[in-house]
Design an enzyme around this catalytic site. Sequence first.
Site, PDB file in Angstrom:
ATOM      1  N   LYS A 116       0.806  -1.220   0.000  1.00  0.00           N
ATOM      2  CA  LYS A 116       0.000   0.000   0.000  1.00  0.00           C
ATOM      3  C   LYS A 116       0.844   1.277   0.000  1.00  0.00           C
ATOM      4  CE  LYS A 116      -3.571  -2.738   0.368  1.00  0.00           C
ATOM      5  NZ  LYS A 116      -4.053  -3.287  -0.901  1.00  0.00           N
ATOM      6  N   GLU A 200      -1.642   9.782   7.862  1.00  0.00           N
ATOM      7  CA  GLU A 200      -2.507  10.232   6.778  1.00  0.00           C
ATOM      8  C   GLU A 200      -3.580  11.159   7.322  1.00  0.00           C
ATOM      9  OE1 GLU A 200      -4.296   7.007   4.625  1.00  0.00           O
ATOM     10  OE2 GLU A 200      -2.625   6.918   3.220  1.00  0.00           O
ATOM     11  N   HIS A 235     -16.309  -2.466   8.618  1.00  0.00           N
ATOM     12  CA  HIS A 235     -15.383  -2.110   7.540  1.00  0.00           C
ATOM     13  C   HIS A 235     -15.606  -2.939   6.282  1.00  0.00           C
ATOM     14  CE1 HIS A 235     -13.207   0.503  10.212  1.00  0.00           C
ATOM     15  NE2 HIS A 235     -13.134  -0.490  11.084  1.00  0.00           N
ATOM     16  N   ARG A 292      -8.716  -7.425  -8.299  1.00  0.00           N
ATOM     17  CA  ARG A 292      -9.525  -8.631  -8.437  1.00  0.00           C
ATOM     18  C   ARG A 292     -10.902  -8.241  -8.973  1.00  0.00           C
ATOM     19  NH1 ARG A 292      -9.914  -7.225  -2.839  1.00  0.00           N
ATOM     20  NH2 ARG A 292     -12.010  -6.405  -2.503  1.00  0.00           N
TER      21      ARG A 292
END
Lengths: 563, 172
Positions: A116, A200, A235, A292
């Site tokens: 990531k 972030e 989530h 995917r």
Amino acid sequence: MFNRILVANRGEIASRVIGSAQEMGIETVAVYSDVDEDAVQVHAADFAYPLGDPKPSESYLNMNKIINVALESGSEAIHPGYGFLSENAEFAKKVIDAGLIWIGPTPEALHAVGDKIQAKKTMKAANIPVIPGYHGGSRNKKYLLKKAQEIGFPLLIKAAAGGGGRGMRIVNSKEEFFSLYDSARREAKAAFGNGDVFLEKYFEHIRHIEFQILGDHFGNIIHLNERECSIQRRHQKIIEETPSMALDDDLRKQMGEVAIAAARAVNYTNAGSVEFILDQDNNFYFMEINARLQVEHTITEATTGVDLVKWQIKIAAGQEITLKQEDVLGRGHALEFRIYAENPEKQFMPTAGKIYQMQFPVGVNIRTDLGIPTSGGEVSTFYDSMIAKLIVQAENREEAIQKMRWALRNYSAQGVKTNIPFLKEVLNHPNFLSGDTHTDFVDAHFYKWREYKETPNEVLLAAALFEVMEPFMTTGNDVNASVVLNGIDQHSTVIWRKMGTWGRESLDVISDKITGTLGRGKKAIKKIIPVKGKDIGSSFLPDSDPFSPWRSLGSWKLNKDEK
Amino acid sequence: MSEVFNFDDGKHRFEVRLRRNKNNSYVVMIHRGDGAEEKELQVSAKVLGTGQFQFSLDNVIYKCSVAKDGDVRFIHLDGEDYEITRVSETAEEFGEAEEDLGSLSSPMPGRIVKLLVKPGDRVKKGQDLIVVEAMKMENKIAAPFDGTVKKVFFPEGDQIEANVPLIEIEEG
């Protein structure tokens, strides 16, 4: 084109992939663990091979076992579905090294988007807007605080190696920073063996927007519009729709171009989704690429009429995408509601058990991708508890919502607790109806939600009638195990057909008739179905629609073993 | 001959009496534990398949699907799912065991939710006298015979132990 492929997955996605392959004249090989002997993929596929031990690590995550089955069964390619090994670069490489074809992004692309932090750096270098943050490796706390102040509060501390919320902290002010930084590092170290974290900017009120992309091995990359997946719990997405209420044509064009640029930056091939967050000022930031086919790909298929799995297979087989960007037209509005065996009253905890009877709606532009056999399946504790995906498409959002309302009323999985009552209430929530959907939707509007439902006399009556009539009900092989509640299905062999359409209209007529006898019941019906039958006439697309996905797709709507 | 079935929806207890008239038609009495009034319904029913049947109530046809797991019944009716439990009659017997006594006792520890009668009231056999909430279920204490209320031992809202007298009725 391939003669035979193996689908390295289970449940609804395996049988959905098998459906497309079969339509292309490709033979299919399914795999199944010990508890999945009667799973949908086993019945859907031409061949099914056992994987043994149901533990994921010993079955659907066991790379060598799966590759061996592929070789033994004479498969030429492997489709991984979603989850399990689908984004595993090592597995993709092993498949290729074994002389098989991997139906998915190249191992290099998987690797590039899998890390990531690296992916964000790549995107930043390619001028893709990323969430402001600090992804460097410094552990100098004073320097980090300076960086944190540059980013601004609130901000998020995230574990570099992590996921699932562990090692994650929300920092609201600079006073909290050092202590939360230390505790995030400790937790990340304990959970992942690696204490590295990054910073972030934290957004409280955002939408989750993703763009479907398709890329081939000739450098063509197109996008197939966006999906909004803001409504989540634990989530995890539960409701998806396309188009998003937040995007206009300009923003869609802009974000679509950025999505293609992001895919290009990592030489992406095959199907994938570029995920963005969209803030209230319509600023969007790259989050990640999901390498995917996604659970919610169905709504894109419903509005664009493009079979994404077919394209995955064609691209893997070396074909060039013939679809041009300007040919991609979104038609109407589509919704996907995921039906889970879970208890919404207990933090959406998964439930497991036997499903005795299952009913699902059938109608024009209503698609049900079933994860368990209709003739009574088992929701196993080993795997995800999603039972089915319910997808509807209509001319506009309002009609899609009405259609989904009807579809949910006619969906029933008897034997386990499901999220259907919860989904029905979401569908009636003013913020959902107005399209005011953000990632905090469930927490903000359904915190500690409880289902409140009285037992009407009709139900008690039905329960007593069941007791006296049960001895006269047939047993053994029984076509009614899967009941199509809706009379629209012309091919239904079951008895409902004789009884005419049991649709929205007839329910309304009935609810008018039963004033006085039903009392509360009548009100309940009115509340759930506020529209009159005459208002919904136009929500069905004509069959001649060349973009209707139901023309080319559909073999997986019903498993063949049910016929 | 009527058949009696008891159900529990997790909040309340219900009693359904079913009398078969002729063929597939029934007269049904529903006694609701949630305080709603008792209902008598005329209904006809027809089996469609395993767990599947239809019934007609006031000329409206309902299609219904029921699955069972032990005592639990999963019912899909009118677009909604319900889960109720069938309670065996023996669990109800405490009510009948008390029938010989002039003073009626609490079946289990609980709370007096409502007094439906006061001393001096004439009561008929089967008439509800007191609503007691226990184990999150409401139970009604009904008169075992025609008579006159002599004494009520507790006011509304009181917590009560099991097997203490709640009300005294003089037969006649």
